[in-house]
Write an enzyme that holds these catalytic residues in place. Structure first.
Site, short mmCIF file in Angstrom:
data_model
loop_
_atom_site.label_atom_id
_atom_site.label_comp_id
_atom_site.label_asym_id
_atom_site.label_seq_id
_atom_site.Cartn_x
_atom_site.Cartn_y
_atom_site.Cartn_z
CD GLU A 113 1.08 -3.32 -10.00
OE1 GLU A 113 0.86 -3.41 -11.39
OE2 GLU A 113 0.46 -2.93 -9.14
CG ASP B 128 2.76 0.85 1.89
OD1 ASP B 128 1.74 0.68 2.36
OD2 ASP B 128 3.35 0.28 2.30
CD GLU C 161 3.16 -6.26 -1.90
OE1 GLU C 161 2.66 -5.20 -2.26
OE2 GLU C 161 3.06 -6.30 -0.84
CB THR D 112 -5.77 -0.91 -7.19
OG1 THR D 112 -5.30 0.61 -6.04
CG2 THR D 112 -4.56 -0.79 -8.74
C1 LIG Z 1 -0.69 0.76 -0.42
S1 LIG Z 1 -0.48 -1.32 -0.79
C2 LIG Z 1 -0.93 -0.45 -2.56
C3 LIG Z 1 -1.05 -1.74 -3.53
C4 LIG Z 1 -1.17 -1.82 -5.24
N1 LIG Z 1 -0.29 -1.50 -5.67
C5 LIG Z 1 -2.71 -1.10 -5.27
O1 LIG Z 1 -2.87 0.31 -5.45
O2 LIG Z 1 -3.03 -1.98 -4.99
C6 LIG Z 1 1.17 -0.58 -0.87
C7 LIG Z 1 2.05 -1.82 -0.98
O3 LIG Z 1 3.95 -1.84 -1.34
C8 LIG Z 1 3.80 -2.76 -0.59
N2 LIG Z 1 5.44 -2.68 -0.34
C9 LIG Z 1 6.01 -1.68 1.17
N3 LIG Z 1 6.98 -1.92 0.79
C10 LIG Z 1 7.45 -2.46 -0.50
C11 LIG Z 1 8.96 -2.91 -0.47
N4 LIG Z 1 10.09 -2.41 -0.40
N5 LIG Z 1 8.76 -3.55 -2.12
C12 LIG Z 1 7.47 -3.75 -3.07
N6 LIG Z 1 6.68 -3.10 -2.75
C13 LIG Z 1 6.72 -3.13 -0.90
C14 LIG Z 1 3.18 -3.15 0.28
O4 LIG Z 1 2.96 -4.99 0.48
C15 LIG Z 1 1.38 -2.57 -0.15
O5 LIG Z 1 1.16 -3.71 -0.94
#
Ligand SMILES: C[S@@+](CC[C@H](N)C(=O)[O-])C[C@H]1O[C@@H](n2cnc3c(N)ncnc32)[C@H](O)[C@@H]1O
Length: 227
Positions: free
Chosen positions: A56, A130, A81, A204
């Site tokens: 994930e 994001d 993450e 989520t």
């Molecule tokens: C909107 S949140 C969604 C979190 C989770 N997937 C959920 O559905 O609850 C987007 C996540 O992507 C992470 N993220 C952003 N850029 C990333 C990267 N380059 N590699 C891994 N994760 C990343 C952010 O830190 C954030 O936790």
């Protein structure tokens, strides 16, 4: 923050306002060493962690990752993450549930996937990435051709890539990139195949928030074609 030597720039926070709480710091000190996937060197050695590997990317606080790990004890869940508060919450969640089929990396998913061996992963989840809704920020989105190439390399033939989003523009963006990618096949036949929530795809907090705000969650599933 710039990833040294790779030219990758991380957007978004890595630590919450005010820094890590003592309980989160302690989670890194007490729990992370046992769960941490070695995040140095060019190649990850995952040969001894289990036959079935799910990854994930951007797991947030780990709600979905923990659910999958608990439901699929024979699967090795790996999560990456960059947001440390989220990683700490996931570490605490693993400890509270006594899970030993989870390995984590606090870092950038894009450089992390490059370190996986070819055809070493059975399933990849990218959930609620994001959205970066402004067009001029589209290059910040996680789903990009280069990233999809990396995922196609590490996925086993027949493996699955799941992308979930509640931003209509992002689902179009994902489809636009995935449908032209030769390694991925979208097998949806009817709208129900992507509008309906599969039973093994828990919500989520982002899905719940989207529903409240009148946005619909989309569940996209792509199969890695045979080489
Ligand atoms: C909107 S949140 C969604 C979190 C989770 N997937 C959920 O559905 O609850 C987007 C996540 O992507 C992470 N993220 C952003 N850029 C990333 C990267 N380059 N590699 C891994 N994760 C990343 C952010 O830190 C954030 O936790």
């Amino acid at each position: 923050m710039e990833e040294r030597g790779r030219g990758l720039r991380l957007y978004g926070r890595q630590v919450g306002h005010g820094g890590l709480r003592p309980s989160h710091k302690s989670a890194f000190e007490r729990i992370y060493p046992a769960l941490r996937l070695d995040d140095t060197g060019p190649c990850l050695d995952i040969s001894d962690i289990g036959e079935t590997v799910w990854l994930e990317i951007g797991f947030g606080s780990g709600e979905h990752l923990l659910w999958q790990a608990e439901q699929n004890l024979d699967v090795q869940m790996i999560g990456v993450e960059p947001f440390q508060t989220g990683v700490a919450k996931c570490l605490l969640g693993c400890a509270a549930r006594g899970l030993d089929n989870v390995r984590l990396c606090a870092g950038d998913g894009r450089s992390f996937v490059e370190r996986f061996p070819d055809e070493s992963v059975d399933r990849v989840f990218v959930l609620h990435p994001d959205p970066w809704p402004k067009w001029r920020h589209a290059k910040r989105r996680l789903i990009q051709p280069q990233f999809l190439n990396s995922l196609s390399r590490i996925l086993r033939p027949g493996g699955e890539l799941r992308i979930g989003t509640d931003w209509p523009d992002y689902s179009c963006w994902a489809l636009r990139h995935l449908l032209v990618h030769p390694a991925f096949e979208w097998r949806a036949k009817t709208a129900q195949d992507w509008q309906g929530r599969p039973q093994d795809w828990p919500e989520t907090r982002y899905a719940v928030k989207a529903k409240k705000e009148g946005r619909r969650d989309v569940h996209l599933s792509f199969v890695r074609r045979a080489r």
